[in-house]
Motif scaffolding. Structure first.
Motif, short mmCIF file in Angstrom:
data_model
loop_
_atom_site.label_atom_id
_atom_site.label_comp_id
_atom_site.label_asym_id
_atom_site.label_seq_id
_atom_site.Cartn_x
_atom_site.Cartn_y
_atom_site.Cartn_z
N GLN A 125 24.61 36.69 32.32
CA GLN A 125 23.52 37.67 32.42
C GLN A 125 23.55 38.39 33.76
N CYS A 126 23.85 37.65 34.81
CA CYS A 126 23.93 38.27 36.14
C CYS A 126 25.03 39.31 36.16
N GLN A 127 26.16 39.00 35.58
CA GLN A 127 27.27 39.94 35.56
C GLN A 127 26.88 41.20 34.80
N ARG A 128 26.21 41.01 33.67
CA ARG A 128 25.76 42.16 32.89
C ARG A 128 24.78 43.01 33.69
N ALA A 129 23.89 42.32 34.40
CA ALA A 129 22.92 43.04 35.22
C ALA A 129 23.65 43.88 36.27
N LEU A 130 24.64 43.29 36.92
CA LEU A 130 25.38 44.01 37.94
C LEU A 130 26.05 45.26 37.36
N ALA A 131 26.52 45.14 36.13
CA ALA A 131 27.16 46.29 35.48
C ALA A 131 26.15 47.41 35.25
N THR A 132 24.95 47.05 34.79
CA THR A 132 23.95 48.10 34.56
C THR A 132 23.49 48.71 35.88
N TYR A 133 23.43 47.92 36.93
CA TYR A 133 23.05 48.47 38.24
C TYR A 133 24.06 49.52 38.68
N LYS A 134 25.32 49.22 38.43
CA LYS A 134 26.38 50.15 38.79
C LYS A 134 26.18 51.48 38.04
N ALA A 135 25.88 51.37 36.77
CA ALA A 135 25.65 52.56 35.95
C ALA A 135 24.44 53.34 36.46
N THR A 136 23.38 52.60 36.80
CA THR A 136 22.17 53.25 37.29
C THR A 136 22.44 53.99 38.59
N ARG A 137 23.24 53.37 39.44
CA ARG A 137 23.61 53.99 40.71
C ARG A 137 24.29 55.34 40.47
N LYS A 138 25.23 55.34 39.54
CA LYS A 138 25.93 56.58 39.21
C LYS A 138 24.97 57.63 38.70
N ARG A 139 24.09 57.19 37.81
CA ARG A 139 23.11 58.11 37.22
C ARG A 139 22.21 58.71 38.29
N LEU A 140 21.85 57.89 39.25
CA LEU A 140 21.00 58.37 40.34
C LEU A 140 21.73 59.41 41.19
N GLU A 161 20.76 43.89 43.01
CA GLU A 161 22.15 43.51 43.24
C GLU A 161 22.24 42.26 44.11
N HIS A 162 21.44 42.24 45.17
CA HIS A 162 21.43 41.05 46.04
C HIS A 162 21.08 39.81 45.23
N MET A 163 20.05 39.93 44.41
CA MET A 163 19.61 38.79 43.62
C MET A 163 20.68 38.34 42.63
N ALA A 164 21.26 39.32 41.94
CA ALA A 164 22.25 38.98 40.92
C ALA A 164 23.47 38.30 41.54
N ARG A 165 23.89 38.79 42.69
CA ARG A 165 25.05 38.19 43.35
C ARG A 165 24.73 36.78 43.83
N ALA A 166 23.53 36.60 44.39
CA ALA A 166 23.14 35.27 44.88
C ALA A 166 23.02 34.29 43.71
N LYS A 167 22.46 34.77 42.61
CA LYS A 167 22.33 33.92 41.43
C LYS A 167 23.70 33.50 40.92
#
Lengths: 183, 183
Positions: A125-140, A161-167
């Motif tokens: 789930q964390c990996q998936r979250a990181l992927a969506t964050y990346k997409a959101t960053r691009k969109r922004l 991102e910090h949370m997902a990586r730490a998790k």
DNA sequence: CGTAGCATGTAAGTTGTTACATGATTCG
DNA sequence: CGAATCATGTAACAACTTACATGCTACG
């Protein structure tokens, strides 16, 4: 002196980006604040109606050729005032409720491989979250390149991102320990 | 086929450590699962009563010389069965609701120093959390030195530590950025 | 003598989810 | 032709918090 609730502030905040329908608010919230805030239609529609009668938002019926009519809501002066007053106040402490950790805490009542499965899924789930964050960053970068509020949006993204990586890191360590217990 | 809710499982889980009163459960939960789970008395007492009628826990009245009477609850076989069945199932996804991030997201509507204050306070909370984790660790070493379940309790503790450290680091980075915006 | 701890509970209110209902259009 | 998208909403229920109510004892 109606005391507003968190859902109201979330909707007022989103409406500060421009007039929108309930449907639009749900869409926008999905990719903007979605990783730390969620509202359901069952909450959005009644809340908008209520805020309209309270004068915090205005409501306009808009014909939508070939589509259902829309009610477009906009912030009023009163609404904006409530919003900024809320922003100033320190956030209220959130009630911790993490079912995943609860199960892990009681993991000794079952086989360690059960806990390991849960942790592995959590890691995915964390990996998936990181992927969506990346997409959101691009969109922004595209859709809000010069928006003065962008830095704040990036801060909340960075939090995720910090949370997902730490998790993920914790998952790795924990999985190792659970592996040892299996033997 | 009553469908149990999360509070019931939390209480069943805590009762797996031994028979207890509602009051005891509140105390125990405070320092054991407190950093990721919270129950109020208004939830605990009615839930225990309900579970007693459903046969998931047994209830015994205990005289308490010089103190109010206690109702001591204990897991039944049925209760233990429900508990372990629940443990096996993957945890349900939690609904994200983080008021702190919500305010930060809309931080552009107010002065950056407001957001900075919120972030600084958040950082302080992380430090306080780390201190209580340290205390909990010590307490576990003493009171549960040889408990076979201890490793699992340490895993959840470690989770809290990882999160608090990651949050603190993010706070530092974010505070720096907010400082720059003030100028 | 006041406060904190022990101990149980209820009632009212708030908040939230889920499932349902409707109905048009567009796309594959 | 079926599914997804657009668009709004309600009703039933589940869950949870808060404030209130009671009353004794131990401690400083």
């Amino acid at each position: 002196m109606s005391r507003l609730n968190q859902s109201q502030f979330a909707l007022l905040g989103l409406l500060s980006f421009g007039a929108m329908s309930g449907y639009d608010l749900k869409q926008l919230s999905g990719w903007s604040v979605g990783h730390f805030w969620r509202e359901s239609y069952g909450q959005i529609y009644p809340t908008l109606k209520k805020m309209a009668t309270e004068g915090l938002v205005s409501r306009k019926n808009e014909a939508n050729p070939g589509r259902p009519d829309r009610y477009v809501y906009a912030l009023t002066t009163a609404g904006r005032k409530e919003l900024t007053a809320w922003l100033r106040k320190p956030p209220s402490a959130e009630v911790p409720r993490n079912e995943f950790l609860l199960k892990l805490f009681f993991g000794g009542l079952a086989s360690p491989s059960i806990s390991a499965e849960h942790v592995a899924e959590h890691r995915a789930q964390c990996q998936r979250a990181l992927a969506t964050y990346k997409a959101t960053r691009k969109r922004l970068e595209k859709e809000a390149a010069n928006d003065p509020q962008k830095p704040f949006w990036l801060m909340t993204l960075s939090y995720g991102e910090h949370m997902a990586r730490a998790k993920a890191k914790w998952c790795d360590e924990t999985l190792k320990e659970l592996e040892d217990r299996k033997k």
